[in-house]
Design an enzyme around this catalytic site. Structure first.
Site, PDB file in Angstrom:
ATOM      1  N   GLU A 257       0.885  -1.173   0.000  1.00 45.80           N
ATOM      2  CA  GLU A 257       0.000   0.000   0.000  1.00 45.80           C
ATOM      3  C   GLU A 257       0.915   1.212   0.000  1.00 45.80           C
ATOM      4  OE1 GLU A 257      -1.510   3.235   1.125  1.00 45.80           O
ATOM      5  OE2 GLU A 257      -1.849   2.266   3.064  1.00 45.80           O
ATOM      6  N   CYS A 291      -2.204   8.847   3.056  1.00 47.21           N
ATOM      7  CA  CYS A 291      -2.049   8.527   1.635  1.00 47.21           C
ATOM      8  C   CYS A 291      -3.349   8.697   0.878  1.00 47.21           C
ATOM      9  CB  CYS A 291      -1.511   7.114   1.473  1.00 47.21           C
ATOM     10  SG  CYS A 291      -2.488   5.873   2.343  1.00 47.21           S
TER      11      CYS A 291
END
Length: 483
Positions: A257, A291
């Site tokens: 990720e 993010c």
């Protein structure tokens, strides 16, 4: 809760194969308070030898843990959920201390992080295979799922609890053992989580936590060890690429990720008040250090001025201060380097013609603070539209047509999250399908959900965490052919 008392009792040793231990060489490293820059405490600094011992313990514990009844694994995760929930305020304060986020943000993460433990406690008993006759009638097909084996998790500093539980919970539910290398900026939360697992009776060797200030030296030998079978990483794309390359030599299962550059599209038919609230949630969650944060806000030119005025008014109300102050709504950035990064990106945007509508100047005084900032008329040449800012800066640019909005949204190597506001269902479906992103929020600014698959495409990574899909990352599929 008294801060000094909590710091006195929080674990600072390695959690190594079920035991608490100093680093093999006795080394420690400091953990800093982002609000002051001062040292909070010293933490054991794991060495490659410590990591080898942890992997030895994980390998030894693996067969028995894999053979443990799924219900039993699930009940242990459920007990960990109850324990984290009972200690939510302790986790909340600790995260605000070492990461800097405001107490409401830390409180929300304590709830969110705990939910992964509950979700995967329920998924542990839903691991399924299949049994069928072969189409040709020549035999039977049995498909079963087995744990991948020993795993290494490398977690980031921005969500020190949730990024750990999102990896540990499915691994343990699947029957895997795990080593965790937490971010050196925020190791205390993960060590407290390790204590929770110890207290609820996790068997020896199933989990180790190895804080270290020299990550490459510690994780490199682990990735070269053929006994390790999976790497899961959350962090920057540049580091993820390097880790994936190294993991590829050993053919490790990987889930990555990585970075994001999320577009936030506001069409001319949007409910502007709802869009502003959504932008605040998508931009300022975790102080912008996420993010999934809205990195580029693209607004239809016909409503852009009204949108920017409303956004600026609401962002101006955020109060900058130490995360542990109950009146703070926007805490400091994680460190001096991140403050410099945000400053550089804002200065570059302004130099290229962007208008500062709010903020944009570093305040005087100690700590790594950056104010809530709104930039308008941001040109395509500005780096802030291409690079992840990881700070409380709303960069706004205009568009005239739907095709322009889609093109702007996809003008990036990243593809983690995207957001849009529109009243048109047809447009919502059409644009959602056209955007190159692993996740899309329609008329909502927060999309993370433990029951949904989290992950991206392109340079934002591979694999999914959370949801029914999350446990599959820790399972191998085996086909058994019967006559």
């Amino acid at each position: 809760m008294d801060i000094s008392e909590m710091l006195r009792t929080v674990p600072t040793d390695l959690f190594l194969g079920g035991d608490w231990a100093a680093a093999e060489n006795g080394a420690t490293f400091p953990v800093h308070d982002p609000a002051t820059g001062k040292v909070l405490t010293e933490v054991a600094d794991a060495s490659p030898a410590d990591a080898a011992r942890a992997l030895d313990a994980a390998v030894a514990a693996g067969p028995e843990w894999a053979a443990t009844a799924p219900r039993e694994r699930g009940e242990l995760l459920r007990a960990a959920f109850e324990a984290v929930t009972a200690r939510a305020e302790e986790f909340t304060l600790l995260m605000s201390l070492e990461m800097g986020k405001a107490l409401p943000e830390s409180r929300a993460e304590a709830r969110y992080g705990a939910e992964f433990l509950r979700w995967f406690s329920e998924e542990a008993v839903r691991i399924a295979g299949r049994y069928t006759h072969s189409p040709a009638g020549t035999g039977r097909i049995l498909v079963t799922k087995q744990p991948v084996g020993p795993c290494l998790a490398i977690t980031p500093w921005n969500f020190p609890l949730a990024m750990g539980t999102r990896k540990i919970a499915p691994a343990l539910a699947a029957g895997c053992t795990m080593l965790v290398k937490p971010a050196s900026a925020t190791p205390l939360t993960m060590l407290l989580l390790a204590r929770v697992f110890e207290e609820v009776g996790l068997p020896t060797g199933v989990l180790s936590v190895l804080p270290t200030s020299h990550a490459g030296a510690v994780t490199g030998p682990l990735l070269d060890d053929p006994r390790l079978r999976k790497l899961t990483f959350t962090g920057s794309t540049s580091v993820g690429r390097a880790l994936a390359e190294k993991a590829g030599h050993a053919m490790l299962r990987t889930s990555m990720e990585l970075g994001g550059n999320a577009p936030f599209l506001v069409f001319d038919d949007a409910d502007l008040d709802a869009a502003v609230d959504g932008a605040l949630a998508a931009k300022l969650r975790n102080g912008g250090e996420a993010c999934t944060a809205a990195n580029r806000i693209h607004v239809a030119n016909s409503v852009r001025e009204e949108f920017v005025a409303k956004l600026t008014e609401k962002m101006a109300a955020y109060r900058l201060g130490p995360g542990t102050d109950p009146d703070t709504t926007l805490g400091p950035l994680i460190d001096a380097d991140q403050k410099d990064t945000v400053t550089t990106l804002v200065d570059d945007a302004v130099a290229n013609g962007a208008r500062v509508r709010l903020g944009g100047k570093v305040p005087d005084g100690p700590g790594w603070f950056y104010p809530a900032t709104v930039l308008d008329d941001v040109p395509t040449s500005a780096r802030i539209l291409r690079e992840e800012v990881f700070g409380p800066v709303a960069a706004v640019a205009g568009f005239d047509t739907e095709d322009e909005a889609i093109a702007a949204a996809n003008a990036t190597e990243y593809g983690l999250a995207a957001y849009m506001y529109t009243r048109s269902l047809d447009r919502a479906l059409r644009v959602s399908e056209a955007i190159e992103s692993g996740m899309v929020g329609v008329n909502r600014g927060v999309i993370s959900d433990v029951a949904a698959p989290f992950g991206g495409v392109k340079a934002s990574g591979i694999g999914r965490e959370g949801g029914h899909e999350g446990i599959e990352e820790y399972l191998e599929t085996k086909y058994i052919a019967f006559e």
